[in-house]
Design a protein around this motif. Structure first.
Motif, short mmCIF file in Angstrom:
data_model
loop_
_atom_site.label_atom_id
_atom_site.label_comp_id
_atom_site.label_asym_id
_atom_site.label_seq_id
_atom_site.Cartn_x
_atom_site.Cartn_y
_atom_site.Cartn_z
N TYR A 196 37.94 -25.77 42.81
CA TYR A 196 36.75 -26.19 43.07
C TYR A 196 36.43 -27.76 43.68
O TYR A 196 35.66 -27.84 44.46
CB TYR A 196 35.89 -26.47 41.50
N ASN A 197 37.44 -28.59 43.42
CA ASN A 197 37.25 -29.73 43.87
C ASN A 197 37.83 -29.98 45.41
O ASN A 197 37.82 -30.88 46.22
CB ASN A 197 38.16 -30.83 43.08
N LEU A 225 29.54 -19.88 42.04
CA LEU A 225 29.59 -18.66 41.47
C LEU A 225 30.90 -18.04 41.63
O LEU A 225 31.47 -17.03 40.74
CB LEU A 225 28.62 -17.71 42.15
N ALA A 226 31.64 -18.33 42.90
CA ALA A 226 33.09 -17.95 43.21
C ALA A 226 34.04 -18.43 42.14
O ALA A 226 34.73 -17.36 41.48
CB ALA A 226 33.60 -18.35 44.27
N ILE A 227 33.72 -19.56 41.55
CA ILE A 227 34.61 -20.18 40.59
C ILE A 227 34.49 -19.55 39.31
O ILE A 227 35.52 -19.12 38.42
CB ILE A 227 34.56 -21.57 40.33
N ASP A 270 41.84 -25.81 33.01
CA ASP A 270 42.24 -24.77 33.96
C ASP A 270 42.41 -25.57 35.28
O ASP A 270 41.39 -25.56 36.07
CB ASP A 270 41.18 -23.63 34.09
N ALA A 271 43.62 -26.01 35.33
CA ALA A 271 43.75 -26.97 36.39
C ALA A 271 43.72 -26.30 37.87
O ALA A 271 43.20 -26.94 38.91
CB ALA A 271 45.23 -27.65 36.43
N HIS A 272 44.16 -25.09 37.79
CA HIS A 272 44.19 -24.28 39.10
C HIS A 272 42.79 -24.23 39.59
O HIS A 272 42.44 -24.32 40.73
CB HIS A 272 44.90 -22.86 38.96
N LEU A 273 41.81 -23.62 38.86
CA LEU A 273 40.40 -23.52 38.94
C LEU A 273 39.66 -24.68 39.49
O LEU A 273 38.92 -24.99 40.24
CB LEU A 273 39.54 -22.91 38.28
#
Length: 228
Positions: free
Chosen positions: A200-201, A216-218, A193-196
């Motif tokens: 995150y990063n 938690l948001a991710i 899941d490259a988008h998420l």
């Protein structure tokens, strides 16, 4: 760092506090009312109290309170879940609290918990900060059967908390091994899941990136954690 208390909608129907004794009971949805634990020895409604970073549960009965403190695995009030950290271990190390913390269902029958990261507090104390000015001294307790309010920190207030995953039963000593949700965990989880993963990063500061607020948001967008 100011901490506030979230609340349930005032129109929510009154519900009894419930508890389960083990992770296996949690997975099996096996809950009992705290009133049944008191067994008529107290007329006080079960209370939950927040002490700045975590929670205590009181029933008004000495024996029931001992069980709630030392033996109960989790309690629930409506959609809100609180997990007892007393028997949780990370790499054989006791977590930064042995009280109750906020819990979230993860991927169905697993458990995610948000634990205050004590090193942040130790750093502030090392700088000579007045801890009383850093934390709002809530000292607040509410009846778990009250329909109007429940103690709960919103996700944007959990930046100094870290997430751990409970997904195995207790060992022969009654201890649970937990997994810290860190960069390695998220890299593997979001590998496809490259988008998420990029989201995150995108948080450059490691402490903020691994905070419960960000994690938690991710995980909510990933569909692994339900919004409370």
């Amino acid at each position: 760092m100011m901490m506030m208390v979230g609340c349930l909608p005032t129109m929510m129907k009154a519900q009894s506090a419930k508890y389960c004794m083990t992770y296996s009971d949690f997975k099996a949805n096996h809950w009992n009312t705290i009133e049944s634990l008191v067994d008529g020895r107290s007329e006080m409604m079960p209370q939950i109290k927040m002490d700045e970073t975590d929670y205590k549960v009181k029933s008004g009965d000495k024996e029931a309170d001992r069980i709630l403190k030392k033996e109960v695995f989790a309690i629930t009030f409506g959609k809100q879940l609180y997990v007892n950290c007393r028997n949780l271990r990370y790499n054989d190390i006791i977590l930064d609290t042995q009280k109750y913390v906020q819990g979230y269902r993860y991927a169905g029958n697993k458990l995610l918990i948000a634990v205050y990261h004590i090193n942040d507090g130790a750093f502030l104390m090392g700088l000579g900060a007045d801890v009383a000015s850093v934390f709002t001294p809530l000292g607040t307790s509410i009846a778990l059967e009250s329909a109007s309010t429940a103690l709960w920190l919103s996700r944007n207030q959990l930046n100094s908390y870290r997430c751990y995953l409970i997904d195995t039963d207790a060992n022969e000593k009654g201890r649970y091994d937990v997994t810290r949700i860190d960069d390695d965990f998220m890299d593997k989880l979001l590998a496809n899941d490259a988008h998420l993963l990029a989201r995150y990063n995108a948080v450059s500061n490691k402490k903020d990136r691994q905070s419960a607020s960000n994690v938690l948001a991710i995980l909510t967008e990933k569909g692994l954690v339900s919004a409370n």
